[in-house]
Design a protein around this motif. Structure first.
Motif, mmCIF file in Angstrom:
data_model
loop_
_atom_site.group_PDB
_atom_site.id
_atom_site.type_symbol
_atom_site.label_atom_id
_atom_site.label_comp_id
_atom_site.label_asym_id
_atom_site.label_seq_id
_atom_site.Cartn_x
_atom_site.Cartn_y
_atom_site.Cartn_z
ATOM 1 N N GLY A 241 0.973 -1.141 0.050
ATOM 2 C CA GLY A 241 0.233 0.099 0.055
ATOM 3 C C GLY A 241 0.749 1.356 0.017
ATOM 4 O O GLY A 241 1.940 1.313 -0.414
ATOM 5 N N ASP A 242 0.279 2.296 0.465
ATOM 6 C CA ASP A 242 0.790 3.628 0.595
ATOM 7 C C ASP A 242 1.721 3.716 1.764
ATOM 8 O O ASP A 242 1.313 3.466 3.187
ATOM 9 N N TRP A 243 3.056 3.953 1.581
ATOM 10 C CA TRP A 243 4.126 3.855 2.895
ATOM 11 C C TRP A 243 3.808 5.402 3.511
ATOM 12 O O TRP A 243 3.709 6.253 3.064
ATOM 13 N N THR A 244 3.624 4.911 4.926
ATOM 14 C CA THR A 244 3.619 6.168 5.822
ATOM 15 C C THR A 244 4.577 5.682 7.259
ATOM 16 O O THR A 244 4.799 4.474 7.316
ATOM 17 N N PRO A 245 4.947 7.002 7.852
ATOM 18 C CA PRO A 245 5.896 6.535 8.941
ATOM 19 C C PRO A 245 5.016 5.338 10.201
ATOM 20 O O PRO A 245 5.515 4.892 10.795
ATOM 21 N N ARG A 246 3.736 5.907 10.081
ATOM 22 C CA ARG A 246 3.003 4.838 10.991
ATOM 23 C C ARG A 246 3.225 3.530 10.552
ATOM 24 O O ARG A 246 3.218 2.569 11.573
ATOM 25 N N VAL B 225 -6.641 4.071 4.530
ATOM 26 C CA VAL B 225 -5.601 4.747 3.947
ATOM 27 C C VAL B 225 -4.909 4.362 2.777
ATOM 28 O O VAL B 225 -4.597 5.095 1.753
ATOM 29 N N SER B 226 -4.828 3.015 2.702
ATOM 30 C CA SER B 226 -4.040 2.490 1.442
ATOM 31 C C SER B 226 -4.821 2.624 0.288
ATOM 32 O O SER B 226 -6.034 2.292 0.106
ATOM 33 N N GLY B 227 -4.322 3.580 -0.737
ATOM 34 C CA GLY B 227 -4.941 3.630 -1.930
ATOM 35 C C GLY B 227 -5.604 4.794 -2.221
ATOM 36 O O GLY B 227 -6.279 5.139 -2.895
ATOM 37 N N ASP B 228 -6.127 5.417 -0.946
ATOM 38 C CA ASP B 228 -7.053 6.676 -0.964
ATOM 39 C C ASP B 228 -6.439 7.937 -0.856
ATOM 40 O O ASP B 228 -6.813 8.801 -1.025
ATOM 41 N N VAL B 229 -4.895 8.005 -0.415
ATOM 42 C CA VAL B 229 -4.403 9.112 -0.397
ATOM 43 C C VAL B 229 -2.712 8.887 -1.179
ATOM 44 O O VAL B 229 -2.452 8.160 -1.332
ATOM 45 N N THR B 230 -2.323 9.899 -1.632
ATOM 46 C CA THR B 230 -1.158 10.048 -2.559
ATOM 47 C C THR B 230 -0.154 10.213 -1.523
ATOM 48 O O THR B 230 -0.089 11.151 -0.581
ATOM 49 N N PRO B 231 1.166 9.356 -1.654
ATOM 50 C CA PRO B 231 2.116 9.531 -0.533
ATOM 51 C C PRO B 231 2.992 10.944 -0.788
ATOM 52 O O PRO B 231 3.082 11.314 -1.641
#
Length: 446
Positions: free
Chosen positions: A77-82, A108-114
């Motif tokens: 998915g989209d990588w985040t520090p969390r 979160v995954s796929g819904d926001v742009t990193p």
């Protein structure tokens, strides 16, 4: 109906409906606003890494908040520090290789742009011990996939079963909003249905009694105009009937003058011609007298009241039986109708008199339901040809072709019967009985 005025003028019906609907919509929107302000936000579900580890090892969760399904469902998915921090804590707590644990957050995954640059973010700090790693919490939905030593992947997610408390609160609030709208809907439906019901009753009353009192209906301008139009229609119908009746009565009355002149001229005629013409003149005078009586009886306004139809029929049949006429009345319960005593008595007398005159006997039967009373008079005569069944109620029609030619009659008896029945909101019919004879039937509103 209560009047609604603005500045002394009544509000039209369509504006009233619009105002009621507007008030309904405003009420619902106010309730929705109160829902946002009063009902608390839903609490996010909190899960620890230790609970996920226990689910992976034992396959059960004492709280019932987690479920275990076979297969691999998590992806990067989209990588985040969390994601990086919690995944590192899981690897440390599970004591698994880095490629054996995957974590994603469906919300979160796929819904926001990193928007993070991983090269500038330092690696996550690991907990000091496995116990600290097990205490790391995950807020909300998640998907954790782990590869077991046998190479099989399993996935742990939240178990969504039934409605949460905040959802129940929302449903209850929507139900309360629907209940709050009910008074508006009831008031609107009542305002629309009440005038229609009054018009239906007035139309039914007009069919039973053309000379009923005018419709008195107050309310919005549209209702008042409709009531006035209904009253004008009723007045025109009565005036039309009165004009025709007056014209027939005037013609019948004026015919007496030339008949009288004809009688005077016949005094000097030969005896054979004079006697034949005098018989014709007397027949014409009888027809004129019957026509005048028919117009008078069917056009005058008469008072109506509740009466027992069986008692009225007993009076007629008893009088005839006392004179030796073969007439019978079948027993039964009282039947109450609203009508004019004189008119209904004449109706019964005409029906029974026709049966006695043309067939020599009459059998009277009264029956009724909650909404209708039925009068049946049967004789055992020759009946009526089928082509004359629909004509017997015409004025001056005589069915002597199928009955005794020596009997008299002007041909207004059955016409008067139907006129009285129609004036009372009913009808009259005749038919040949399957066992012979004629059956006359009159229906009246009970």
């Amino acid at each position: 109906m209560r009047r609604l005025r603005v500045g002394g003028a009544e509000i039209p019906l369509f504006q009233r409906i619009f105002l009621v609907m507007l008030a309904c919509v405003v009420s619902v929107q106010l309730l929705n606003l109160m829902l946002l302000l009063v009902v608390p936000a839903p609490d996010a579900r909190i899960t620890t890494i230790g609970q996920i580890e226990r689910m992976l090892l034992t396959g059960s969760d004492p709280q019932g908040n987690l479920k275990l399904v076979p297969g691999r469902k998590a992806d990067e998915g989209d990588w985040t520090p969390r994601v990086d921090r919690i995944r590192a804590a899981m690897i440390f707590a599970f004591q698994m290789p880095a490629d054996a644990v995957e974590l994603s957050f469906p919300s979160v995954s796929g819904d926001v742009t990193p928007v993070f640059d991983r090269s500038r973010i330092p690696p996550p700090t690991l907990p000091r011990s496995r116990a600290d790693a097990r205490d790391v919490v995950i807020v909300g939905d998640f998907i954790v996939s782990a590869r077991r030593p046998d190479g099989q992947w399993v996935t742990v997610t939240l178990a969504h079963g039934g409605f949460d408390l905040w959802r129940w609160r929302g449903v209850l609030w929507l139900g309360f909003a629907a209940l709050a709208v009910l008074p508006f809907a009831w008031a609107l439906a009542r305002r629309l249905a009440k005038p229609i019901g009054v018009f239906a009753q007035a139309a039914e009353r007009l069919g039973r009694d053309p000379r009923a009192a005018p419709l008195d209906l107050k309310g919005p301008p549209e209702i008042g105009e409709a009531a006035q139009a209904f009253n004008r229609m009723q007045a025109r119908l009565n005036r039309y009937v009165d004009d025709r009746s007056t014209m027939i009565a005037a013609i019948a009355h004026d015919l007496r003058t030339p008949l009288m002149r004809l009688e005077l001229r016949l005094e000097n005629a030969p005896d054979d011609i004079r006697h034949a013409c005098e018989n014709d003149v007397r027949d014409m005078e009888a027809m004129i007298t019957a026509a005048l009586a028919f117009v008078r009886d069917t056009s005058r306004a008469v008072a109506r009241r509740p009466l027992d139809l069986r008692s009225l029929a007993e009076n007629v049949t008893d009088d005839l039986a006392d004179r030796g006429e073969p007439v019978t009345l079948a027993p039964g319960d009282p039947i109450v109708v609203e009508g004019n005593v004189v008119a209904l008595k004449a109706l019964l007398s005409n029906l029974i008199g026709n049966a006695l005159k043309y067939a020599g006997s009459a059998e009277v039967t009264l029956s009724g339901t909650e909404n209708q009373a039925v009068i049946e008079v049967r004789d055992h005569g020759p009946g009526i040809p089928s082509q004359d069944i629909d004509r017997v109620f015409e004025a001056f029609f005589r069915g002597d072709r199928s009955r005794n030619r020596d009997t008299g009659g002007i041909g207004l008896g059955l016409a008067s019967v139907r006129a009285v029945a129609l004036a009372h909101g009913g009808d009259a019919t005749v038919e040949n009985h399957p066992d012979g004879g004629l059956l006359a039937r009159v229906t009246l509103p009970a």
